[in-house]
Write a protein that holds these residues in place. Structure first.
Motif, PDB file in Angstrom:
ATOM      1  N   PHE A  80     -29.168   2.575 -56.295  1.00  0.00           N
ATOM      2  CA  PHE A  80     -27.870   3.064 -56.752  1.00  0.00           C
ATOM      3  C   PHE A  80     -27.424   4.227 -55.881  1.00  0.00           C
ATOM      4  O   PHE A  80     -28.229   4.849 -55.178  1.00  0.00           O
ATOM      5  CB  PHE A  80     -27.931   3.474 -58.229  1.00  0.00           C
ATOM      6  CG  PHE A  80     -28.932   4.564 -58.516  1.00  0.00           C
ATOM      7  CD1 PHE A  80     -28.542   5.898 -58.552  1.00  0.00           C
ATOM      8  CD2 PHE A  80     -30.269   4.257 -58.760  1.00  0.00           C
ATOM      9  CE1 PHE A  80     -29.467   6.898 -58.812  1.00  0.00           C
ATOM     10  CE2 PHE A  80     -31.198   5.253 -59.028  1.00  0.00           C
ATOM     11  CZ  PHE A  80     -30.792   6.581 -59.048  1.00  0.00           C
ATOM     12  N   LEU A  81     -26.127   4.517 -55.937  1.00  0.00           N
ATOM     13  CA  LEU A  81     -25.558   5.614 -55.167  1.00  0.00           C
ATOM     14  C   LEU A  81     -25.848   6.950 -55.850  1.00  0.00           C
ATOM     15  O   LEU A  81     -25.756   7.063 -57.068  1.00  0.00           O
ATOM     16  CB  LEU A  81     -24.041   5.452 -55.022  1.00  0.00           C
ATOM     17  CG  LEU A  81     -23.558   4.268 -54.194  1.00  0.00           C
ATOM     18  CD1 LEU A  81     -22.040   4.197 -54.217  1.00  0.00           C
ATOM     19  CD2 LEU A  81     -24.072   4.342 -52.763  1.00  0.00           C
ATOM     20  N   THR A  82     -26.145   7.955 -55.045  1.00  0.00           N
ATOM     21  CA  THR A  82     -26.296   9.319 -55.540  1.00  0.00           C
ATOM     22  C   THR A  82     -24.905   9.961 -55.592  1.00  0.00           C
ATOM     23  O   THR A  82     -23.900   9.327 -55.245  1.00  0.00           O
ATOM     24  CB  THR A  82     -27.163  10.133 -54.567  1.00  0.00           C
ATOM     25  OG1 THR A  82     -26.489  10.187 -53.303  1.00  0.00           O
ATOM     26  CG2 THR A  82     -28.548   9.528 -54.411  1.00  0.00           C
ATOM     27  N   GLU A  83     -24.862  11.221 -55.987  1.00  0.00           N
ATOM     28  CA  GLU A  83     -23.578  11.933 -55.955  1.00  0.00           C
ATOM     29  C   GLU A  83     -23.027  11.974 -54.534  1.00  0.00           C
ATOM     30  O   GLU A  83     -21.829  11.786 -54.322  1.00  0.00           O
ATOM     31  CB  GLU A  83     -23.733  13.352 -56.511  1.00  0.00           C
ATOM     32  CG  GLU A  83     -23.886  13.391 -58.018  1.00  0.00           C
ATOM     33  CD  GLU A  83     -23.952  14.810 -58.544  1.00  0.00           C
ATOM     34  OE1 GLU A  83     -23.314  15.709 -57.959  1.00  0.00           O
ATOM     35  OE2 GLU A  83     -24.645  15.021 -59.555  1.00  0.00           O
ATOM     36  N   ARG A  84     -23.893  12.215 -53.557  1.00  0.00           N
ATOM     37  CA  ARG A  84     -23.432  12.197 -52.162  1.00  0.00           C
ATOM     38  C   ARG A  84     -22.902  10.811 -51.800  1.00  0.00           C
ATOM     39  O   ARG A  84     -21.873  10.674 -51.154  1.00  0.00           O
ATOM     40  CB  ARG A  84     -24.568  12.585 -51.210  1.00  0.00           C
ATOM     41  CG  ARG A  84     -24.156  12.461 -49.737  1.00  0.00           C
ATOM     42  CD  ARG A  84     -25.218  12.929 -48.767  1.00  0.00           C
ATOM     43  NE  ARG A  84     -25.337  14.372 -48.923  1.00  0.00           N
ATOM     44  CZ  ARG A  84     -26.486  15.021 -48.968  1.00  0.00           C
ATOM     45  NH1 ARG A  84     -27.631  14.371 -48.865  1.00  0.00           N
ATOM     46  NH2 ARG A  84     -26.512  16.332 -49.109  1.00  0.00           N
TER      47      ARG A  84
END
Length: 126
Positions: A80-84
């Motif tokens: 999954f994507l991180t905040e960045r």
């Protein structure tokens, strides 16, 4: 992946993080929801499992993607994507729209319609 230490502009750091044929496509696919390696491989045309794993490792190392491992059998892992990653995705949305505009301006609207990125009335970027 090598991230330069001497820069002219911080944009060079980001381009080092996402350069290559597959990284932006992986990020774009992960915008939908967390997913498994097998599902990513099925969803991304022509990528090999080896290349996908290498690119995911690089994206994890720079904090764009994370993976979660679940206990049990069979082993389940989701990426999954991180905040960045989510912030980089915002930039990719703009680039996607410009790619659509370029294709329309250069007589390639039919391709966009065929893959469902636009309808015949207006741009509808996915």
């Amino acid at each position: 992946m090598k991230i330069r230490t001497k820069i002219t502009c911080p944009l060079e750091i980001i381009t080092d993080m996402i350069k290559g044929k597959w990284k932006t496509i992986i990020i774009w696919r992960l915008r939908i929801k967390p997913t498994s390696l097998a599902k990513l491989k099925r969803d991304i045309n022509e990528i090999t499992e080896k290349v996908l794993i290498e690119n995911l490792k690089e994206l994890i190392n720079v904090g764009i993607v994370e993976k979660k491992e679940y206990d049990g059998y069979p082993l389940k892992v989701e990426y999954f994507l991180t905040e960045r990653g989510e912030r980089i995705l915002e930039a990719l949305v703009i680039l996607q729209k410009e790619g659509i505009n370029y294709m329309i301006e250069n007589g390639r609207k039919k391709e966009l319609i065929e893959i469902g990125l636009i309808n015949t009335d207006k741009n509808v970027g996915n």
